[in-house]
Design a protein around this motif. Structure first.
Motif, PDB file in Angstrom:
ATOM      1  N   LEU A 159       0.832  -1.203   0.000  1.00  0.00           N
ATOM      2  CA  LEU A 159       0.000   0.000   0.000  1.00  0.00           C
ATOM      3  C   LEU A 159       0.863   1.248   0.000  1.00  0.00           C
ATOM      4  O   LEU A 159       0.635   2.190  -0.774  1.00  0.00           O
ATOM      5  CB  LEU A 159      -0.927  -0.016   1.214  1.00  0.00           C
ATOM      6  CG  LEU A 159      -1.760   1.241   1.472  1.00  0.00           C
ATOM      7  CD1 LEU A 159      -2.774   1.452   0.356  1.00  0.00           C
ATOM      8  CD2 LEU A 159      -2.459   1.150   2.827  1.00  0.00           C
ATOM      9  N   ASP A 160       1.860   1.283   0.875  1.00  0.00           N
ATOM     10  CA  ASP A 160       2.746   2.436   0.977  1.00  0.00           C
ATOM     11  C   ASP A 160       3.458   2.730  -0.344  1.00  0.00           C
ATOM     12  O   ASP A 160       3.725   3.885  -0.676  1.00  0.00           O
ATOM     13  CB  ASP A 160       3.796   2.212   2.068  1.00  0.00           C
ATOM     14  CG  ASP A 160       3.189   2.191   3.463  1.00  0.00           C
ATOM     15  OD1 ASP A 160       2.026   2.629   3.605  1.00  0.00           O
ATOM     16  OD2 ASP A 160       3.868   1.731   4.400  1.00  0.00           O
ATOM     17  N   MET A 161       3.791   1.692  -1.091  1.00  0.00           N
ATOM     18  CA  MET A 161       4.567   1.851  -2.315  1.00  0.00           C
ATOM     19  C   MET A 161       3.690   2.019  -3.553  1.00  0.00           C
ATOM     20  O   MET A 161       4.196   2.124  -4.672  1.00  0.00           O
ATOM     21  CB  MET A 161       5.507   0.649  -2.486  1.00  0.00           C
ATOM     22  CG  MET A 161       6.541   0.543  -1.380  1.00  0.00           C
ATOM     23  SD  MET A 161       7.623  -0.889  -1.535  1.00  0.00           S
ATOM     24  CE  MET A 161       8.570  -0.451  -2.991  1.00  0.00           C
ATOM     25  N   GLY A 162       2.373   2.029  -3.365  1.00  0.00           N
ATOM     26  CA  GLY A 162       1.483   2.293  -4.479  1.00  0.00           C
ATOM     27  C   GLY A 162       1.184   1.108  -5.367  1.00  0.00           C
ATOM     28  O   GLY A 162       0.816   1.274  -6.533  1.00  0.00           O
ATOM     29  N   PHE A 163       1.318  -0.120  -4.830  1.00  0.00           N
ATOM     30  CA  PHE A 163       1.149  -1.321  -5.639  1.00  0.00           C
ATOM     31  C   PHE A 163      -0.265  -1.915  -5.596  1.00  0.00           C
ATOM     32  O   PHE A 163      -0.517  -2.924  -6.252  1.00  0.00           O
ATOM     33  CB  PHE A 163       2.139  -2.410  -5.197  1.00  0.00           C
ATOM     34  CG  PHE A 163       3.547  -2.179  -5.666  1.00  0.00           C
ATOM     35  CD1 PHE A 163       3.804  -1.716  -6.943  1.00  0.00           C
ATOM     36  CD2 PHE A 163       4.616  -2.449  -4.820  1.00  0.00           C
ATOM     37  CE1 PHE A 163       5.099  -1.510  -7.378  1.00  0.00           C
ATOM     38  CE2 PHE A 163       5.921  -2.244  -5.254  1.00  0.00           C
ATOM     39  CZ  PHE A 163       6.163  -1.772  -6.533  1.00  0.00           C
ATOM     40  N   ILE A 164      -1.159  -1.346  -4.819  1.00  0.00           N
ATOM     41  CA  ILE A 164      -2.484  -1.954  -4.668  1.00  0.00           C
ATOM     42  C   ILE A 164      -3.228  -2.087  -5.997  1.00  0.00           C
ATOM     43  O   ILE A 164      -3.822  -3.142  -6.269  1.00  0.00           O
ATOM     44  CB  ILE A 164      -3.322  -1.180  -3.636  1.00  0.00           C
ATOM     45  CG1 ILE A 164      -2.663  -1.266  -2.247  1.00  0.00           C
ATOM     46  CG2 ILE A 164      -4.738  -1.738  -3.571  1.00  0.00           C
ATOM     47  CD1 ILE A 164      -2.451  -2.675  -1.731  1.00  0.00           C
ATOM     48  N   PRO A 165      -3.229  -1.080  -6.881  1.00  0.00           N
ATOM     49  CA  PRO A 165      -3.881  -1.278  -8.180  1.00  0.00           C
ATOM     50  C   PRO A 165      -3.304  -2.447  -8.971  1.00  0.00           C
ATOM     51  O   PRO A 165      -4.047  -3.196  -9.624  1.00  0.00           O
ATOM     52  CB  PRO A 165      -3.661   0.058  -8.903  1.00  0.00           C
ATOM     53  CG  PRO A 165      -3.510   1.057  -7.792  1.00  0.00           C
ATOM     54  CD  PRO A 165      -2.784   0.325  -6.714  1.00  0.00           C
ATOM     55  N   ASP A 166      -1.977  -2.612  -8.938  1.00  0.00           N
ATOM     56  CA  ASP A 166      -1.360  -3.746  -9.622  1.00  0.00           C
ATOM     57  C   ASP A 166      -1.808  -5.073  -9.006  1.00  0.00           C
ATOM     58  O   ASP A 166      -2.059  -6.052  -9.722  1.00  0.00           O
ATOM     59  CB  ASP A 166       0.172  -3.637  -9.551  1.00  0.00           C
ATOM     60  CG  ASP A 166       0.739  -2.732 -10.641  1.00  0.00           C
ATOM     61  OD1 ASP A 166      -0.027  -2.368 -11.557  1.00  0.00           O
ATOM     62  OD2 ASP A 166       1.926  -2.395 -10.570  1.00  0.00           O
ATOM     63  N   ILE A 167      -1.874  -5.110  -7.669  1.00  0.00           N
ATOM     64  CA  ILE A 167      -2.284  -6.344  -7.005  1.00  0.00           C
ATOM     65  C   ILE A 167      -3.727  -6.701  -7.366  1.00  0.00           C
ATOM     66  O   ILE A 167      -4.055  -7.870  -7.616  1.00  0.00           O
ATOM     67  CB  ILE A 167      -2.116  -6.214  -5.475  1.00  0.00           C
ATOM     68  CG1 ILE A 167      -0.618  -6.134  -5.129  1.00  0.00           C
ATOM     69  CG2 ILE A 167      -2.764  -7.384  -4.749  1.00  0.00           C
ATOM     70  CD1 ILE A 167      -0.344  -5.890  -3.681  1.00  0.00           C
ATOM     71  N   PRO A 189      -7.581   0.539   6.306  1.00  0.00           N
ATOM     72  CA  PRO A 189      -8.812   0.329   5.531  1.00  0.00           C
ATOM     73  C   PRO A 189      -8.600  -0.167   4.097  1.00  0.00           C
ATOM     74  O   PRO A 189      -9.334  -1.064   3.655  1.00  0.00           O
ATOM     75  CB  PRO A 189      -9.487   1.707   5.568  1.00  0.00           C
ATOM     76  CG  PRO A 189      -9.020   2.299   6.864  1.00  0.00           C
ATOM     77  CD  PRO A 189      -7.608   1.835   7.032  1.00  0.00           C
ATOM     78  N   PRO A 190      -7.625   0.342   3.328  1.00  0.00           N
ATOM     79  CA  PRO A 190      -7.463  -0.167   1.964  1.00  0.00           C
ATOM     80  C   PRO A 190      -7.094  -1.650   1.915  1.00  0.00           C
ATOM     81  O   PRO A 190      -7.507  -2.366   0.994  1.00  0.00           O
ATOM     82  CB  PRO A 190      -6.331   0.702   1.389  1.00  0.00           C
ATOM     83  CG  PRO A 190      -6.368   1.954   2.202  1.00  0.00           C
ATOM     84  CD  PRO A 190      -6.740   1.511   3.574  1.00  0.00           C
ATOM     85  N   ILE A 191      -6.329  -2.122   2.904  1.00  0.00           N
ATOM     86  CA  ILE A 191      -5.972  -3.537   2.940  1.00  0.00           C
ATOM     87  C   ILE A 191      -7.175  -4.373   3.349  1.00  0.00           C
ATOM     88  O   ILE A 191      -7.401  -5.474   2.836  1.00  0.00           O
ATOM     89  CB  ILE A 191      -4.783  -3.782   3.900  1.00  0.00           C
ATOM     90  CG1 ILE A 191      -3.562  -2.972   3.454  1.00  0.00           C
ATOM     91  CG2 ILE A 191      -4.431  -5.265   3.943  1.00  0.00           C
ATOM     92  CD1 ILE A 191      -3.093  -3.262   2.056  1.00  0.00           C
TER      93      ILE A 191
END
Length: 462
Positions: A159-167, A189-191
């Motif tokens: 999340l911190d590194m901005g990878f959530i869209p990729d995941i 919350p995003p996780i």
């Protein structure tokens, strides 16, 4: 309880025994049986709790039945950084040595051709960073339709590194009826939203309260001044029983200067910081693991994922700008049930940063232990006028790492990042612009030797 009670195979128990382990950690004892039963898992655990083995061990047994096909990995482990991915690969090498499993590592900084060749042979385990995985998928070099087991490790770091869209994109490319294991130190919350979307009736396992430091780490704080900080550290190192130590600084120039100062005092010191290429970092870390040096001065490039046995002390030469970095820094000691000591050097300008750390962890630094005073240390010069203390000036320009280039996905800053102290100067609010963030760009070239496990084939061991 021992590992034999968890339902692992004889071959795996033999490999675990060879590594010197007899009893599982709490996260391992709770997670391994559930993973073997093919359940989805949410594991909340701090660094140093044995989290990696809690999914590596049962995965080896699950994957021992079946065979791989070209370009279609049977399982996928997502890691936020190349350092963490390489360490997970080492775990598979160590614990899977009596099994005929193949493995590939997809990380930035390694020639893409070697990775494609490994995939074409077919792999049982694919360990990847999101950026490189998406790059190869877009090039048509990998198929994810046969991947029935997914591990999302260090989800809060993702999340911190901005990878959530990729995941999210990767999860949508996998079979819907797969088994998914998600591990994180915290559950923002995003996780939580990610887990609700992609996990099916998961078992929730929590072995430590989020954002707390490990209970087996003795935390101390030493009050000093900018002028006295270096001599205070040297005095502590001379008077403490320091076997191996990591000294963290916020600035790479401080890392270089501090390493030279420690060498002049006769210490066996080395350094890891963001100006060093990957091969130099790897070589310096190996010297530390081999005992050639016993003090490693590091910027936050090494704060997460650095796993070295027997680190007796961690020193925060600079109080970290982000409070959650404190937890990950001191987590380099006190690992796998061992005792450790974390000492933070704090100047008057660090008061706000210390308060933010204590607010995050829910405890006073030094609570439950003797409030540290540097043995034979130079008396702190807190009375020195601020204009004589350039490090404390609010307009001083910090020598920070250049922001690392990232994968395509970006996320909003976490709440922890928004609590960063105002003095010394704030770093960028986004974690993916934080100093020393490990580079995960898919197009980077690896400057060191190719890991031996990159081209591992079935039945072949290094």
């Amino acid at each position: 309880m021992n590992f034999a009670d968890l339902g692992l195979s004889d071959e795996l128990l033999r490999a675990v025994g060879d590594s010197g382990y007899t009893e599982p950690t709490p996260i391992q004892a709770q997670a391994i049986p559930s993973v073997l039963m093919m359940k989805d898992i949410i594991g909340i655990a701090q660094t140093g709790t044995g989290k990696t083995a809690s999914f590596v061990l049962p995965m080896i047994d699950i994957l021992s039945h079946g065979r791989s096909r070209a370009r279609m990995p049977r399982s996928l482990i997502l890691e936020p950084t190349r350092e963490l991915a390489a360490q997970v690969a080492e775990n598979f090498d160590k614990y899977g040595k009596y099994q005929k499993l193949s493995m590939a590592l997809l990380i930035g900084g390694v020639q893409m051709g070697d990775q494609v060749k490994a995939l074409e042979k077919g792999v049982d385990v694919l360990i990847a960073t999101p950026g490189r995985l998406m790059d190869l998928f877009d090039r048509g070099k990998i198929l994810l339709s046969g991947c029935n087991l997914l591990v999302i490790d260090e989800a809060d770091r993702m999340l911190d590194m901005g990878f959530i869209p990729d995941i999210e994109s990767i999860c949508q490319k996998l079979p819907a009826n797969r088994q998914t294991l998600l591990f994180s130190a915290t559950m923002p919350p995003p996780i939580k939203k990610l887990s609700d979307k992609f996990l099916s009736n998961p078992k929730h396992i929590e072995v430590a309260r989020p954002a707390t430091a490990a209970a087996n780490i003795e935390q101390r704080i030493v009050r000093t001044s900018p002028r006295s900080k270096k001599s205070t550290l040297i005095d502590i190192l001379k008077n403490e029983k320091v076997e191996t130590a990591i000294v963290f600084s916020n600035r790479k120039t401080t890392v270089r200067d501090l390493e030279q100062a420690l060498k002049r005092e006769g210490f066996r010191a080395g350094q890891i910081q963001g100006d060093m290429d990957q091969s130099s970092r790897t070589a310096e870390l190996q010297r530390f693991k081999d005992g050639e040096i016993n003090i490693l001065v590091a910027s936050d490039v090494a704060a997460r994922g650095l796993d070295v046995k027997g680190v007796s002390h961690v020193f925060n030469y600079d109080v970290p700008w982000h409070p959650d970095d404190y937890v990950h820094r001191i987590g380099r000691t006190g690992r796998a049930g061992a005792k450790g000591i974390a000492i933070t050097l704090a100047t008057p300008a660090d008061d706000e940063a210390v308060e933010n750390i204590e607010k995050l962890t829910g405890q006073k630094i030094g609570s439950g232990s003797k409030d540290a005073k540097p043995p034979e240390a130079e008396k702190p010069q807190a009375e020195v006028k601020s204009e004589a203390q350039p490090e404390a000036k609010s307009d001083a320009k910090p020598d920070r790492e250049k922001p690392a280039r990232r994968g395509r996905g970006r996320s909003k800053p976490t709440e922890a990042a928004n609590t960063a102290p105002k003095s010394p100067p704030k770093p960028a609010a986004r974690r993916n612009e934080q100093p020393d963030a490990p580079v995960v760009d898919a197009d980077d070239e690896w400057n060191g030797p190719v890991p031996s496990f990159l081209s591992a084939s079935p039945g072949t061991k290094d």
